[in-house]
Design a protein around this motif. Sequence first.
Motif, short mmCIF file in Angstrom:
data_model
loop_
_atom_site.label_atom_id
_atom_site.label_comp_id
_atom_site.label_asym_id
_atom_site.label_seq_id
_atom_site.Cartn_x
_atom_site.Cartn_y
_atom_site.Cartn_z
N GLY A 90 0.82 -1.20 0.00
CA GLY A 90 0.00 0.00 0.00
C GLY A 90 0.85 1.24 0.00
O GLY A 90 1.92 1.27 0.61
N GLN A 91 0.37 2.24 -0.67
CA GLN A 91 1.11 3.49 -0.83
C GLN A 91 0.70 4.50 0.25
O GLN A 91 0.27 5.60 -0.06
N THR A 92 0.82 4.12 1.50
CA THR A 92 0.42 4.99 2.59
C THR A 92 1.62 5.33 3.46
O THR A 92 2.65 4.66 3.41
N ARG A 93 1.46 6.34 4.28
CA ARG A 93 2.51 6.74 5.21
C ARG A 93 2.80 5.60 6.19
O ARG A 93 3.95 5.37 6.56
N ASP A 94 1.76 4.91 6.61
CA ASP A 94 1.93 3.79 7.54
C ASP A 94 2.85 2.72 6.94
O ASP A 94 3.77 2.24 7.61
N PHE A 95 2.63 2.38 5.67
CA PHE A 95 3.48 1.37 5.05
C PHE A 95 4.87 1.91 4.72
O PHE A 95 5.83 1.14 4.68
N LEU A 96 5.00 3.20 4.51
CA LEU A 96 6.34 3.78 4.36
C LEU A 96 7.14 3.51 5.63
O LEU A 96 8.28 3.05 5.57
N ASP A 97 6.52 3.77 6.77
CA ASP A 97 7.20 3.52 8.05
C ASP A 97 7.48 2.04 8.26
O ASP A 97 8.57 1.66 8.69
N ARG A 98 6.50 1.19 7.98
CA ARG A 98 6.67 -0.25 8.19
C ARG A 98 7.73 -0.84 7.26
O ARG A 98 8.55 -1.66 7.68
N CYS A 99 7.71 -0.44 6.00
CA CYS A 99 8.68 -0.96 5.04
C CYS A 99 10.09 -0.46 5.35
O CYS A 99 11.07 -1.20 5.22
N SER A 100 10.21 0.79 5.79
CA SER A 100 11.51 1.33 6.20
C SER A 100 12.03 0.57 7.41
O SER A 100 13.22 0.24 7.49
N CYS A 101 11.14 0.29 8.34
CA CYS A 101 11.51 -0.50 9.52
C CYS A 101 12.01 -1.88 9.08
O CYS A 101 13.03 -2.37 9.60
N ALA A 102 11.33 -2.49 8.13
CA ALA A 102 11.69 -3.84 7.69
C ALA A 102 13.10 -3.88 7.10
O ALA A 102 13.90 -4.76 7.45
N ILE A 103 13.44 -2.95 6.23
CA ILE A 103 14.78 -2.98 5.64
C ILE A 103 15.83 -2.65 6.68
O ILE A 103 16.94 -3.20 6.66
N ASP A 104 15.49 -1.83 7.66
CA ASP A 104 16.43 -1.56 8.75
C ASP A 104 16.70 -2.82 9.56
O ASP A 104 17.83 -3.10 9.93
N ARG A 105 15.66 -3.59 9.83
CA ARG A 105 15.83 -4.85 10.59
C ARG A 105 16.64 -5.86 9.78
O ARG A 105 17.49 -6.56 10.32
N ILE A 106 16.35 -5.96 8.49
CA ILE A 106 17.10 -6.88 7.63
C ILE A 106 18.58 -6.48 7.62
O ILE A 106 19.46 -7.33 7.73
N ALA A 107 18.84 -5.18 7.55
CA ALA A 107 20.22 -4.69 7.53
C ALA A 107 20.95 -5.00 8.84
O ALA A 107 22.17 -5.17 8.84
N GLU A 108 20.22 -5.06 9.94
CA GLU A 108 20.85 -5.40 11.21
C GLU A 108 21.26 -6.87 11.27
O GLU A 108 22.22 -7.23 11.93
N VAL A 109 20.54 -7.71 10.55
CA VAL A 109 20.78 -9.16 10.60
C VAL A 109 21.71 -9.63 9.50
O VAL A 109 22.54 -10.51 9.71
N LEU A 110 21.59 -9.05 8.32
CA LEU A 110 22.26 -9.56 7.13
C LEU A 110 23.20 -8.51 6.54
O LEU A 110 22.75 -7.42 6.18
N PRO A 111 24.48 -8.80 6.42
CA PRO A 111 25.39 -7.85 5.76
C PRO A 111 24.94 -7.60 4.32
O PRO A 111 24.33 -8.48 3.67
N TYR A 112 25.25 -6.43 3.81
CA TYR A 112 24.77 -6.04 2.49
C TYR A 112 25.20 -7.01 1.39
O TYR A 112 24.39 -7.35 0.53
N GLN A 113 26.43 -7.48 1.42
CA GLN A 113 26.89 -8.41 0.37
C GLN A 113 26.07 -9.70 0.37
O GLN A 113 25.76 -10.24 -0.68
N ASP A 114 25.69 -10.19 1.54
CA ASP A 114 24.85 -11.38 1.63
C ASP A 114 23.45 -11.09 1.11
O ASP A 114 22.84 -11.93 0.44
N TYR A 115 22.94 -9.91 1.41
CA TYR A 115 21.63 -9.50 0.91
C TYR A 115 21.62 -9.46 -0.62
O TYR A 115 20.72 -9.99 -1.26
N VAL A 116 22.65 -8.84 -1.19
CA VAL A 116 22.75 -8.75 -2.66
C VAL A 116 22.81 -10.15 -3.27
O VAL A 116 22.13 -10.44 -4.26
N GLY A 117 23.60 -11.03 -2.68
CA GLY A 117 23.72 -12.39 -3.20
C GLY A 117 22.40 -13.14 -3.17
O GLY A 117 22.00 -13.77 -4.16
N ALA A 118 21.68 -13.04 -2.04
CA ALA A 118 20.40 -13.74 -1.92
C ALA A 118 19.36 -13.14 -2.86
O ALA A 118 18.60 -13.88 -3.50
N GLU A 119 19.32 -11.83 -2.98
CA GLU A 119 18.38 -11.19 -3.91
C GLU A 119 18.67 -11.60 -5.36
O GLU A 119 17.75 -11.82 -6.14
#
Length: 116
Positions: free
Chosen positions: A46-75
């Motif tokens: 959804g294109q709402t402010r709420d989902f902007l916050d939730r999606c931003s939170c999600a990538i921040d959490r992923i970044a805390e767990v997974l180094p960027y190079q591993d993220y790129v490889g998996a993607e």
Amino acid sequence: MSRAVPAAAALAAALAAAAPAGAQAVNDYPTNARAEYVFACMATNGQTRDFLDRCSCAIDRIAEVLPYQDYVGAETILRMRQTTGERSGMFRSMPQLGEDVAELRRAEAEAEILCF
């Protein structure tokens, strides 16, 4: 003015020394990678402010767990698995590639629990 540079360098050194050994950089994901994730997440949810916050939170959490190079490889693996032909078969059949994707999936699951 010359005092500001040594003070800034000293502060940076102190912050680096305070970080736990082996800790990943707080912001090793480039801004464009974070933005791409947030745009795709919002397009899906959804294109709402709420989902902007939730999606931003999600990538921040992923970044805390997974180094960027591993993220790129998996993607990359996930994107290649969606294509057709001989090349995509290689990405579906190699078991060690599944471990990279599984690590990303675990990070995404944790992010979903914390952010959504």
